[in-house]
Scaffold this active site. Structure first.
Site, mmCIF file in Angstrom:
data_model
loop_
_atom_site.group_PDB
_atom_site.id
_atom_site.type_symbol
_atom_site.label_atom_id
_atom_site.label_comp_id
_atom_site.label_asym_id
_atom_site.label_seq_id
_atom_site.Cartn_x
_atom_site.Cartn_y
_atom_site.Cartn_z
ATOM 1 C CG ASP A 48 45.227 -8.453 -36.457
ATOM 2 O OD1 ASP A 48 45.404 -9.324 -35.578
ATOM 3 O OD2 ASP A 48 46.128 -8.063 -37.218
ATOM 4 C CE1 TYR A 166 44.499 4.402 -45.046
ATOM 5 C CE2 TYR A 166 44.680 5.963 -43.228
ATOM 6 C CZ TYR A 166 44.418 5.692 -44.562
ATOM 7 O OH TYR A 166 44.081 6.727 -45.401
#
Length: 269
Positions: A48, A166
């Site tokens: 990613d 996150y």
């Protein structure tokens, strides 16, 4: 179908380098062209993080390119193919009609007190704001209305695709990428009888926008995906759902909830 112009972006892990070399040969042998400047398709090889790098490298051509990810390690949220499926990938590129799926992006504008020009960014995953030396204090505006005064470590504003990154680790919700929205999640907010925030993630529609206004004299760090801006005299950071989107080639685009289950839960049998 016309031959495609393809750009390759890959990390320097040996497995990715070998996959890139093989993919170049397969693409050229099938009549396609390697074009790093003006591609139709951008293929990232790695994980990613590599796809994020590819996105920012070709951000000026979002209207013209589609992205496709090959992962050479763990399953990623932006990578649909494995490095041992390159022949099938090229065959699919050559024979299938052009199809794509679009995901929302985050529009970020950093504004300054000293008259400097605004800085404008797009984020694929998220942007965060943190104070460098002390508890961060910030006024959170939704549209033009003050919503809360935040005190804590910082705030994160994520796209739906970034909601699994996150944002999830700090207690944010996982949003399906078909939802055109952004999400504000607090990072270790102070909540007691004196200081109070809503304490929950906020999902902001594309009709609304956020402005995080910062106090004078502080030094803050603003991140946009894997990049950071560390400066004093930031007056505010403005966020909204971007008018532009990222397009992924959807020849074999994995269902989002299948990705979530595979990444965080695994086999239920």
């Amino acid at each position: 179908m016309e031959n495609l112009k393809v750009a390759l972006v890959y990390n320097q892990v040996e497995q990715s380098v070998l996959a890139a070399e093989k993919l170049k040969k397969l693409l050229v042998a099938s009549g396609n062209v390697i074009d790093q400047e003006n591609p139709d398709i951008v293929i990232s090889i790695g994980g990613d993080g590599t796809l994020l790098s590819a996105f920012h490298l070709y951000i000026h051509r979002l209207d013209h390119v589609r992205f496709l990810g090959v992962h050479t390690g763990h399953l990623g949220f932006y990578t649909d193919w494995r490095d041992y499926e390159l022949e099938e990938l090229v065959e699919t590129l050559c024979n299938n009609q052009e199809e794509n799926v679009s995901y929302p992006l985050l529009d970020v504008v950093i504004r300054y007190r000293d008259g400097r020009a605004d800085k404008h960014f797009f984020a694929l995953n998220e942007s965060t704001i943190k104070s460098l030396h002390r508890t961060m204090v910030a006024d959170v505006y939704i549209k033009e209305e003050l919503f809360e005064r935040f005190r804590g470590d910082g705030v994160s504003i994520a796209t739906p695709t970034g909601s699994t990154a996150y944002n999830k680790s700090i207690g944010g919700a996982v949003l399906h990428p078909s939802i055109e929205a952004i999400q504000l999640t607090e990072i270790a907010s102070l909540n007691n009888r004196v200081f109070r925030t809503v304490g929950s993630p906020l999902v902001i529609s594309k009709e609304d926008w956020l402005e995080i206004r910062l106090p004078q004299g502080g030094e803050h760090i603003v991140t946009v995906d894997q990049f950071s801006v560390q400066q004093a005299d930031i007056a505010s950071v403005y966020y909204r759902v971007a008018p532009d989107k990222i397009r992924f080639a959807s020849y074999r685009h994995m269902d989002f909830w299948h990705r979530v289950r595979e990444a965080f839960i695994g086999d239920l049998k």
